[in-house]
Design an enzyme around this catalytic site. Structure first.
Site, PDB file in Angstrom:
ATOM      1  N   LYS A  13       0.838  -1.210   0.000  1.00  0.00           N
ATOM      2  CA  LYS A  13       0.000   0.000   0.000  1.00  0.00           C
ATOM      3  C   LYS A  13       0.875   1.263   0.000  1.00  0.00           C
ATOM      4  O   LYS A  13       0.682   2.160  -0.819  1.00  0.00           O
ATOM      5  CB  LYS A  13      -0.919   0.020   1.246  1.00  0.00           C
ATOM      6  CG  LYS A  13      -1.821  -1.195   1.362  1.00  0.00           C
ATOM      7  CD  LYS A  13      -2.731  -1.118   2.586  1.00  0.00           C
ATOM      8  CE  LYS A  13      -2.034  -1.122   3.931  1.00  0.00           C
ATOM      9  NZ  LYS A  13      -1.313  -2.369   4.266  1.00  0.00           N
ATOM     10  N   ARG A 128      11.933  -5.304   5.205  1.00  0.00           N
ATOM     11  CA  ARG A 128      11.616  -3.896   4.928  1.00  0.00           C
ATOM     12  C   ARG A 128      12.465  -2.926   5.761  1.00  0.00           C
ATOM     13  O   ARG A 128      12.739  -3.155   6.925  1.00  0.00           O
ATOM     14  CB  ARG A 128      10.138  -3.611   5.223  1.00  0.00           C
ATOM     15  CG  ARG A 128       9.828  -2.120   5.118  1.00  0.00           C
ATOM     16  CD  ARG A 128       8.380  -1.824   5.114  1.00  0.00           C
ATOM     17  NE  ARG A 128       7.709  -2.319   6.307  1.00  0.00           N
ATOM     18  CZ  ARG A 128       6.403  -2.225   6.487  1.00  0.00           C
ATOM     19  NH1 ARG A 128       5.645  -1.699   5.545  1.00  0.00           N
ATOM     20  NH2 ARG A 128       5.851  -2.684   7.580  1.00  0.00           N
ATOM     21  N   ARG A 161      11.110  -1.125  11.235  1.00  0.00           N
ATOM     22  CA  ARG A 161      10.021  -0.904  12.189  1.00  0.00           C
ATOM     23  C   ARG A 161      10.014  -2.016  13.234  1.00  0.00           C
ATOM     24  O   ARG A 161      10.154  -3.187  12.894  1.00  0.00           O
ATOM     25  CB  ARG A 161       8.675  -0.892  11.447  1.00  0.00           C
ATOM     26  CG  ARG A 161       8.324   0.457  10.876  1.00  0.00           C
ATOM     27  CD  ARG A 161       7.143   0.437   9.934  1.00  0.00           C
ATOM     28  NE  ARG A 161       5.966  -0.281  10.401  1.00  0.00           N
ATOM     29  CZ  ARG A 161       4.835  -0.375   9.701  1.00  0.00           C
ATOM     30  NH1 ARG A 161       4.746   0.220   8.509  1.00  0.00           N
ATOM     31  NH2 ARG A 161       3.811  -1.050  10.166  1.00  0.00           N
ATOM     32  N   ARG A 172      -0.099  -9.128  13.395  1.00  0.00           N
ATOM     33  CA  ARG A 172      -0.763  -8.136  12.535  1.00  0.00           C
ATOM     34  C   ARG A 172      -1.547  -8.828  11.416  1.00  0.00           C
ATOM     35  O   ARG A 172      -2.636  -8.384  11.042  1.00  0.00           O
ATOM     36  CB  ARG A 172       0.282  -7.174  11.938  1.00  0.00           C
ATOM     37  CG  ARG A 172       0.789  -6.170  12.967  1.00  0.00           C
ATOM     38  CD  ARG A 172       2.125  -5.566  12.576  1.00  0.00           C
ATOM     39  NE  ARG A 172       2.099  -4.873  11.321  1.00  0.00           N
ATOM     40  CZ  ARG A 172       3.164  -4.713  10.528  1.00  0.00           C
ATOM     41  NH1 ARG A 172       4.338  -5.219  10.880  1.00  0.00           N
ATOM     42  NH2 ARG A 172       3.048  -4.061   9.402  1.00  0.00           N
TER      43      ARG A 172
HETATM   44  P1  AP5 Z   1       4.844  -1.534   1.941  1.00  0.00           P
HETATM   45  O1  AP5 Z   1       4.495  -0.746   0.742  1.00  0.00           O
HETATM   46  O2  AP5 Z   1       5.613  -0.876   3.029  1.00  0.00           O
HETATM   47  O3  AP5 Z   1       3.549  -2.296   2.502  1.00  0.00           O
HETATM   48  P2  AP5 Z   1       2.265  -1.753   3.252  1.00  0.00           P
HETATM   49  O4  AP5 Z   1       1.088  -2.375   2.610  1.00  0.00           O
HETATM   50  O5  AP5 Z   1       2.295  -0.272   3.361  1.00  0.00           O
HETATM   51  O6  AP5 Z   1       2.487  -2.458   4.653  1.00  0.00           O
HETATM   52  P3  AP5 Z   1       2.436  -1.896   6.128  1.00  0.00           P
HETATM   53  O7  AP5 Z   1       3.159  -2.882   7.009  1.00  0.00           O
HETATM   54  O8  AP5 Z   1       2.877  -0.464   6.199  1.00  0.00           O
HETATM   55  O9  AP5 Z   1       0.953  -2.006   6.425  1.00  0.00           O
HETATM   56  P4  AP5 Z   1       0.298  -2.068   7.770  1.00  0.00           P
HETATM   57  O10 AP5 Z   1      -1.052  -1.939   7.294  1.00  0.00           O
HETATM   58  O11 AP5 Z   1       0.552  -3.184   8.663  1.00  0.00           O
HETATM   59  O12 AP5 Z   1       1.040  -0.900   8.620  1.00  0.00           O
HETATM   60  P5  AP5 Z   1       0.562   0.543   9.022  1.00  0.00           P
HETATM   61  O13 AP5 Z   1       1.732   1.391   9.086  1.00  0.00           O
HETATM   62  O14 AP5 Z   1      -0.598   0.934   8.197  1.00  0.00           O
HETATM   63  O15 AP5 Z   1       5.683  -2.808   1.418  1.00  0.00           O
HETATM   64  C1  AP5 Z   1       6.163  -3.787   2.329  1.00  0.00           C
HETATM   65  C2  AP5 Z   1       7.535  -4.282   1.858  1.00  0.00           C
HETATM   66  O16 AP5 Z   1       7.384  -5.009   0.634  1.00  0.00           O
HETATM   67  C3  AP5 Z   1       8.542  -3.169   1.557  1.00  0.00           C
HETATM   68  O17 AP5 Z   1       9.791  -3.621   1.951  1.00  0.00           O
HETATM   69  C4  AP5 Z   1       8.457  -2.999   0.026  1.00  0.00           C
HETATM   70  O18 AP5 Z   1       9.690  -2.543  -0.539  1.00  0.00           O
HETATM   71  C5  AP5 Z   1       8.127  -4.411  -0.445  1.00  0.00           C
HETATM   72  N1  AP5 Z   1       7.250  -4.466  -1.619  1.00  0.00           N
HETATM   73  C6  AP5 Z   1       6.199  -3.656  -1.901  1.00  0.00           C
HETATM   74  N2  AP5 Z   1       5.604  -4.031  -3.055  1.00  0.00           N
HETATM   75  C7  AP5 Z   1       6.289  -5.119  -3.495  1.00  0.00           C
HETATM   76  C8  AP5 Z   1       6.154  -5.967  -4.646  1.00  0.00           C
HETATM   77  N3  AP5 Z   1       5.191  -5.775  -5.562  1.00  0.00           N
HETATM   78  N4  AP5 Z   1       7.017  -6.996  -4.778  1.00  0.00           N
HETATM   79  C9  AP5 Z   1       8.003  -7.191  -3.862  1.00  0.00           C
HETATM   80  N5  AP5 Z   1       8.184  -6.424  -2.758  1.00  0.00           N
HETATM   81  C10 AP5 Z   1       7.330  -5.404  -2.577  1.00  0.00           C
HETATM   82  O19 AP5 Z   1      -0.003   0.290  10.497  1.00  0.00           O
HETATM   83  C11 AP5 Z   1       0.840   0.014  11.575  1.00  0.00           C
HETATM   84  C12 AP5 Z   1       0.037  -0.078  12.865  1.00  0.00           C
HETATM   85  O20 AP5 Z   1      -0.621   1.178  13.117  1.00  0.00           O
HETATM   86  C13 AP5 Z   1      -1.092  -1.104  12.881  1.00  0.00           C
HETATM   87  O21 AP5 Z   1      -0.631  -2.394  13.210  1.00  0.00           O
HETATM   88  C14 AP5 Z   1      -2.022  -0.513  13.950  1.00  0.00           C
HETATM   89  O22 AP5 Z   1      -1.539  -0.764  15.235  1.00  0.00           O
HETATM   90  C15 AP5 Z   1      -1.914   0.973  13.683  1.00  0.00           C
HETATM   91  N6  AP5 Z   1      -2.925   1.428  12.707  1.00  0.00           N
HETATM   92  C16 AP5 Z   1      -2.710   1.920  11.465  1.00  0.00           C
HETATM   93  N7  AP5 Z   1      -3.864   2.210  10.846  1.00  0.00           N
HETATM   94  C17 AP5 Z   1      -4.848   1.876  11.715  1.00  0.00           C
HETATM   95  C18 AP5 Z   1      -6.267   1.912  11.641  1.00  0.00           C
HETATM   96  N8  AP5 Z   1      -6.905   2.338  10.538  1.00  0.00           N
HETATM   97  N9  AP5 Z   1      -6.959   1.476  12.714  1.00  0.00           N
HETATM   98  C19 AP5 Z   1      -6.343   1.059  13.837  1.00  0.00           C
HETATM   99  N10 AP5 Z   1      -5.018   0.979  13.963  1.00  0.00           N
HETATM  100  C20 AP5 Z   1      -4.269   1.386  12.914  1.00  0.00           C
HETATM  101 MG    MG Z   2       2.539   1.108   4.936  1.00  0.00          MG
END
Ligand code: AP5
Ligand code: MG
Length: 214
Positions: A13, A128, A161, A172
């Site tokens: 994402k 990552r 992270r 997660r």
């Molecule tokens: P990346 O693009 O970083 O993936 P992402 O989908 O953004 O994953 P996140 O881990 O950031 O999502 P998340 O939803 O768990 O975390 P968030 O910060 O939102 O890509 C991942 C890796 O893969 C990278 O190394 C990249 O280079 C690689 N990659 C990407 N595309 C690729 C491809 N096509 N092929 C190969 N490699 C690839 O949330 C963190 C925490 O915050 C949550 O756990 C929760 O506690 C809290 N939180 C956030 N939002 C909410 C909410 N709405 N409600 C409640 N709590 C929340």
């Molecule tokens: Mg993200």
């Protein structure tokens, strides 16, 4: 234009939203990035969010909804936005629908669900690195920075992270399947969902996203 990128942790994402928001010239609003910014600033919201994030659990709906609705009300979102990581529960989805309806701004135009298998997700999260300045994501194998340890875009230092440890990443994923996956059906029923195979190269996923949003 109101776009949601829906997908599990590590589905890409953030990676896709960075380029897509530039191309469409609309804001990129990432709930996790906002919580990490609050932590870096040492605010009360940051301290509260940290307790949940380090366990791999969701931050309570009430706090998260207030933060995001406040953020999308700001001037840089007037032309539209890409939501990354929100909504993540049915309650958040309903609150967003209600807020958009109330403001008469039209609903969600498109939800792109980036589908990736759990095994691949764990490999991605384990490798990552993100940058200090703006949380731009890299991967040690799939998407390495040009200079080791430095962000290509802003030159800031890269770090891993804490919630990408294997134990927390597994938690997660479990939370995603229980609480977020039902939103796929919700948006399918609204007729706004496009599913994209996220298990292709970053460039191929970007092309599929572009055609889904045409
Ligand atoms: P990346 O693009 O970083 O993936 P992402 O989908 O953004 O994953 P996140 O881990 O950031 O999502 P998340 O939803 O768990 O975390 P968030 O910060 O939102 O890509 C991942 C890796 O893969 C990278 O190394 C990249 O280079 C690689 N990659 C990407 N595309 C690729 C491809 N096509 N092929 C190969 N490699 C690839 O949330 C963190 C925490 O915050 C949550 O756990 C929760 O506690 C809290 N939180 C956030 N939002 C909410 C909410 N709405 N409600 C409640 N709590 C929340
Ligand atoms: Mg993200």
């Amino acid at each position: 234009m109101h776009v949601i990128l829906l997908g599990a942790p590590g589905s890409g994402k953030g990676t896709q939203a960075v380029t897509l928001s530039k191309r469409l010239a609309i804001a990129h609003i990432a709930s996790g990035d906002l919580f990490r910014e609050e932590q870096a600033k040492g605010t009360e919201l940051g301290r509260l969010a940290k307790q949940y994030m380090e366990r791999g659990e969701l931050v309570p709906n009430e706090v998260t909804i207030k933060m995001i609705l406040g953020r999308i009300g700001r001037a840089d979102c007037a032309k539209g936005y890409i939501l990354d990581g929100f909504p993540r529960t049915m309650e958040q989805g309903m609150a967003l629908d209600a807020a958009l309806a109330k403001e008469g701004k039209g609903g969600i135009d498109r939800v792109v669900y980036i589908k990736v298998s759990d095994g691949e997700l764990l490999t991605r999260l384990g490798g990552r690195w993100i940058c200090r300045a703006a949380q731009h994501p890299y991967h040690v194998v799939n998407n390495p920075p040009k200079t080791a340890g430095k962000c290509d875009i802003d030159g800031s230092a890269l770090y891993q992270r804490a919630d990408d440890s294997e134990e927390t990443a597994r938690k997660r994923l479990e939370v995603y399947h229980q609480q977020t996956a039902p939103l796929v059906q919700h948006y399918k029923e609204q007729g706004v969902l496009t599913e994209v195979d996220g298990q292709q190269s970053i460039e191929k996923v970007a092309l599929r996203l572009a055609s889904a949003l045409q």
